[in-house]
Design a protein around this motif. Structure first.
Motif, mmCIF file in Angstrom:
data_model
loop_
_atom_site.group_PDB
_atom_site.id
_atom_site.type_symbol
_atom_site.label_atom_id
_atom_site.label_comp_id
_atom_site.label_asym_id
_atom_site.label_seq_id
_atom_site.Cartn_x
_atom_site.Cartn_y
_atom_site.Cartn_z
ATOM 1 N N ARG A 496 0.968 -1.237 0.061
ATOM 2 C CA ARG A 496 0.100 -0.070 -0.004
ATOM 3 C C ARG A 496 1.074 1.311 0.061
ATOM 4 N N ARG B 110 -9.329 -1.374 -1.511
ATOM 5 C CA ARG B 110 -8.711 -1.014 0.045
ATOM 6 C C ARG B 110 -9.932 -0.836 0.967
ATOM 7 N N ASP B 114 -10.570 -2.676 4.174
ATOM 8 C CA ASP B 114 -10.563 -1.951 5.512
ATOM 9 C C ASP B 114 -11.991 -2.231 6.349
#
Ligand SMILES: [Zn+2]
Lengths: 763, 334
Positions: A496, B110, B114
């Motif tokens: 990331r 993402r 998350d």
């Protein structure tokens, strides 16, 4: 599968609105795409405007050669004048009439109007106008016994609804109207009618020559012989049912086979017995080179992989797929051999793939049809052929192999709650299973019906059978946790972070295909049967997908293109499976150093010192290329991409291997640093990186930083030489460096650079 | 009135009225400088009463403060005048800073990660080239299942293929760990679909797997509900419908209430108020047996979603191919 609701109601009766039934079936049984009305719209008394009529008089229209002028009794006392284009009738005919105001199947509303000067006060109907067929060559002729004025809806299926459903791969039983009825019966807890069909009296005892050579792929073959068959049109109710189910009526014999297939899900076929050589049926593998022209008009060549139905000489059908043209039932046919067989699913599936064909029958066989159903199908079809085609049933053969065993499964009723999360009473489970055709003993040994034998084999499968009827009521709960894992791995966090650095440097992330048209690695994995030449090879480098993405952006006029991608490459190994390392690739318009700067940012984020060295590119010519830990940075050859472009590719595992799990504080405060600038004159060929590497060797860890801030060429340094200026920081974590200490370090650097690289300190 | 207070009054009036820094400086020299009456008088301090001397000192300090204040004020006025004269056009654009972006699919991925990290799940990523065992056999997909066909699946050899779903990761994960397991598995999957607006031979899936004691379909529903409320808003509801997947039993499809029309019906939900989101189910006990997990002790659920589909629904993209064309005009919108 399209299910005419009138047909469904023949097997199960229900009161709840159709929409509600559809809604509930969606939870319990199958997708219901939509519910569509068919035939004449059943709204606003429309059906009342359709009547039986008797033609009292029919003469040529005075102003039109192709029209008839008729007077028709529709039970109103006075006859109506109707203009009609059909000529297949005359005075005395009993016909179907629509009165003005009636809405036809295609939605058109009929009006009283003048046709070539003559009033037409209604319409004599052809079958296509009320969706009872596709023929428009003549009008429908009805039974002459019918009274004029009888509501047409009493004698013809004028109107119906159709459930359009999608069935799953595991439910062959739902590709039949009776199977859907069984679901409705279980869903609503109402009775299911016994399966339709009763053998009529057999009118003879002729031998039927059926031989099955491959009982694995054809575990059952029932052949029945019918004589004096009158091939003709099917009655309106049968045509309406077939049309509602999405099939075209063909002839009474063929329609019966299709109707029974739709009823039970077990396909049938009818052969013209006279065209079967020696009247024989042999179920065998095709011989190499054998050919058949199938009913779709396609000439097909067969291999021994294919199971065929043959006569004494040649294949007459591809088993489970399609019949052949030569033995098709036609208007001349008098003797019919009815096939009610069973074909094993995988064999049909593979044949279908090889022959690239799809048929209604095939889609059922592929899901696995129970061989027991062949008999039901044979019986019902026999009854209908006798009733509808006046046939005499004169012979019967039934060849059987081993059928799949019907499993007996023990069910613990309390298991359902453990799976579903809500209690389901035992008696409800028992009732539901029995409605679905399972036999449940007192001590909960459950015998699975033949039509579910392949799908229901274990207790959990039975639990699903009862659970699916309660899905709507399941409440949302959360698992009780005894362990937690909620964190990305170190590597995932680094990935990331790497992406974020690239985005921060102005690069836009791209997604390019793993499959590329070509790859520089000759051993890269290639798909033997690619979908297209554009997606053929599993990439071993990120470069070419990015080049194509960059090219696309140039082509559409985008400027300042800078792209990166973080994904797998696929490196062949000695084993069957490749390695799939994560790679970071980037491409940008601009020179080598633009891209190199970005690579340096990545290393900086990872707390690593990049070591660039001049190197040949691993797989292409490049005007400027450096290797660095894990990969390369290169200026692209303009033949690859027009203009000035550079790219890089880094193997992330190699980079991440050096990244410390945690960063330790470095004391840069206590002991001050000493900063100075040093410039060296050196041969043009000596890379700056080597000067720095040599300086590090010489000075050791107290040389904290050394970076190039200027390169000068010109008269002052002479031809073939350059001056490279560095800003240098000396610092020790243990002591304050005095001027003398710095001088010693500088001296070592100067000496080493002179000795190793011929570099001279510039004054 | 004393001399000092008269002096103070006069000096104050002059200082407050000073029109420029130069004037002020002259006044300071005049009233406070070495030759000013105040300084001269203080020089005679020895001859003065203690009280008077104290008063003179106070006056001096007071005047110094006044000068300081007046100077600050004059400086402020002066600099404002300079700034006002320079007239910067603040509506001109800022200096360009190149700004990159994460691909929309990465942003969504993402976000999904998350949400599940927040629920205490791990993120597991397996290989894309797999053997038939982990893609089909271990997931109890029988030999006749259409997904095994050459027409649906990219084979490299008879036994090696490009995974058709992320489910082989379930197998890898269960082989590598002992329960409990709470994981999601995002990644690329491959199907032999000709590209069009809703199909791509490569696309992204994310799959969730839970293996624990006493897991029910209700837990599946609760988890899916929480996930969609995080993703599409707190008013969402979910429903489960019966379905079939080889590796779950019972199998369900789950739908979420349409977040575009708030379940009132619109073209996106085909006027049903519900949007189909994916497949799910209770892990088939045979799958557990295939990876050495005891189905009498452990139970679990799994569900899968298409990441592109979520992105298309939420952001209104009409065509799946847009994700793989990498046109900056598209990517830079997100
Ligand atoms: Zn909607």
């Amino acid at each position: 599968m399209k299910v005419p609701v009138s047909w469904l109601r023949e097997y199960v009766s229900f009161d709840l609105p159709l929409e509600e039934l559809g809604r509930r079936l969606v939870f319990t049984s199958c997708e219901v795409d939509r519910i569509v009305p068919r035939g004449v719209p059943d709204v606003d008394g429309n059906l009342d405007r359709f009547r039986v009529g008797r033609v009292l008089e029919a003469v040529k229209h005075p102003n039109a050669d192709r029209l008839q002028l008729c007077r028709v009794d529709v039970g109103e006392g006075d006859a109506r004048q109707v203009v009609c284009g059909g000529w297949n009738f005359g005075a005395g005919a009993t016909v179907a009439v629509a009165l003005p105001g009636a809405r036809l199947a295609n939605g058109l509303e009929l009006e009283q109007r003048k046709v070539r000067g003559e009033l037409s006060d209604g319409m004599i109907l052809a079958e296509d106008e009320i969706d009872l067929g596709t023929d428009h060559t003549g009008i429908m002729l009805l039974d002459s016994q019918l009274e004029p004025g009888t509501p047409l809806g009493d004698v013809l299926p004028l109107s119906d609804d159709v459930l359009e459903i999608e069935t799953g791969y595991n439910r062959p039983d739902l590709t039949s109207v009776y199977g859907i009825a069984r679901e409705v019966s279980a869903l609503l807890d109402v009775d299911l009618a016994p399966p339709p069909g009763r053998d009529p009296e057999r009118a003879g005892d002729e031998p039927v020559d059926v031989r099955v050579e491959d009982l694995e792929r054809c575990p059952r073959y029932i052949g029945r012989l019918f004589r004096s068959v009158a091939v003709g049109e099917s009655p309106p109710w049968l045509k309406a049912r077939l049309l509602g189910a999405g099939m075209r009526p063909i002839s009474n014999v063929v329609d019966v086979t299709n109707y029974v297939m739709l009823a039970f899900g077990s396909p049938l076929h009818a052969f013209d017995h006279a065209r079967l050589a020696e009247g024989r049926i042999v179920v065998r593998r095709a011989r190499d080179g054998e050919r058949i022209r199938t009913l779709d008009g396609t000439e097909r060549s067969l291999t021994p992989e294919e199971l065929v139905i043959a006569d004494a000489e040649r294949p007459v059908a591809v088993a489970g797929i399609m019949g052949g043209e030569e033995t098709e039932v036609s208007a001349e046919t008098e003797t019919v051999l009815l096939e009610a067989a069973n074909f094993e699913q995988l064999g049909v599936l593979r044949s279908g793939e090889r022959l690239r064909v799809r048929s209604e029958a095939q889609t059922r066989w592929e899901k696995g049809v129970a061989p027991e159903l062949a008999e039901q199908a044979a019986v019902y079809a026999t009854q209908l052929l006798v009733e509808l085609a006046g046939a005499r049933w004169t012979g019967d053969a039934d060849v059987k192999g081993a059928f799949p065993e019907r499993p007996v499964v023990r069910l613990r009723p309390e298991r359902a709650e453990q799976v579903v999360g809500i209690p389901i009473p035992a008696d409800e489970q028992r009732r539901r299973l029995m409605r679905l055709g399972f036999e449940v003993s007192d001590d909960w040994n459950v015998l699975v019906p033949a039509w579910r034998a392949s799908d229901v084999r274990r207790e959990i499968d039975l639990v699903e059978e009862v659970a699916r009827f309660r899905l709507e009521e399941v409440p949302p709960t959360m698992p009780e946790r005894t362990a937690m894992f909620g964190r990305l791995t170190h590597e995932q966090r680094l990935r990331r972070a790497v992406s974020d650095v690239l985005a921060g440097c102005g690069f836009v992330e791209a997604y390019t295909y793993s499959l590329q048209p070509s790859d520089p690695d000759p051993s890269a994995l290639v798909l033997p049967v690619p979908l297209s030449e554009q997606q053929r090879v599993l990439r071993t480098t990120m470069l070419f997908g990015l080049v194509r993405a960059a090219q696309h952006n140039v082509d559409v006029g985008n400027e300042d293109v800078a792209l990166f991608e973080l994904a797998h490459v696929y490196l062949p190994t000695d084993g069957a499976l490749p390695l799939e390392p994560w790679r970071l690739g980037g491409i940008a318009r601009g020179g080598f150093f633009r891209v190199k700067g970005v690579v340096e940012q990545v290393f900086s984020m990872l707390k690593e010192e990049p070591r660039f060295t001049a190197a040949a590119h691993p797989f292409m010519a490049s005007p400027a290329c450096a290797s660095v830990q894990g990969g390369w940075v290169a200026q692209l050859d303009p033949r690859l991409l027009e203009g000035e472009w550079a790219a890089f590719e880094l193997d992330l595992a190699e980079l991440f291997a050096q990244v410390p799990e945690r960063i330790l504080y470095d004391d840069v405060i206590t002991f001050p640093s000493v900063k100075e600038d040093l410039a060296f004159v050196v041969d043009e060929a000596v890379p700056a990186g080597e000067l720095i590497a040599a300086a590090r060797d010489a000075a050791g860890p107290e040389l904290r930083e050394m970076r190039v801030f200027d390169v000068y060429r010109g008269e002052q340094v002479g031809p073939g030489k350059k001056s490279v200026a560095f800003s240098v920081v000396f610092q020790s974590p243990e002591r304050t460096l005095a001027d003398d200490d710095a001088a010693v370090l500088r001296g070592r650097i100067v000496t080493t650079l002179r000795e190793r690289l011929g570099a001279e300190l510039r004054g | 009135m004393s001399w000092a207070s008269d002096y103070l009054d006069e000096a104050r009036a002059a200082i407050v009225g000073a029109g420029s820094l130069q004037d002020l400086e002259q006044l300071r020299v005049g009233y406070l400088g070495r030759k000013s009456p105040l300084t001269l008088r203080l020089r005679e301090a020895a001859q003065l009463e203690i009280e008077e001397r104290a008063e003179l000192n106070r006056t001096k300090i007071h005047l110094e403060d006044l000068v300081k204040t007046a100077r600050r004020e004059l400086e402020r006025v002066a600099i404002e005048r300079v700034y006002a004269d320079s007239a910067v056009d603040v509506t001109l654009p800022g200096d360009p800073v190149p700004r990159g972006r994460l691909h929309l699919l990465t942003q969504i991925r993402r976000e999904i990660e998350d949400i599940f990290l927040g629920m205490g799940y791990e993120v597991f990523e397996g290989d894309e080239v797999v053997d038939a065992w982990s893609n089909f056999d271990a997931l109890t997909t029988d030999a006749g299942h259409p997904s095994r066909s050459q027409n649906d699946t990219f084979y490299l050899s008879e036994d090696v293929l490009l995974r058709t779903h992320t489910s082989p990761d379930q197998i890898r994960l269960m082989e590598a760990r002992t329960p409990p397991i709470y994981a999601i598995m995002p990644g690329r999957v491959y199907r032999r679909d000709t590209p069009d607006a809703t199909h791509s031979p490569t696309f992204l899936q994310v799959e969730a797997l839970v293996v624990d004691r006493g897991i029910t379909l209700a837990d599946l529903k609760g988890t899916v509900l929480h996930f969609f409320r995080q993703l599409f808003g707190p008013a969402r509801e979910v429903r489960m419908r019966t379905s079939f997947f080889p590796f779950t039993e019972p199998s369900v499809e789950f739908d979420v209430t349409c977040f575009i029309c708030d379940a009132q019906g619109c073209p996106v939900c085909k006027h049903s108020g519900w949007i189909e989101m994916g497949g799910a189910g209770w892990v088939d006990p045979d799958v557990f047996r295939n990876v050495g997990v005891d189905p009498d002790e452990w139970s679990g659920f799994a569900f899968g979603l298409g990441i592109e589909r979520i992105a298309m629904l939420r952001h209104g993209l009409p065509d799946l191919r847009l994700f793989w064309e990498n046109d900056l005009r598209v990517l830079e919108q997100f």
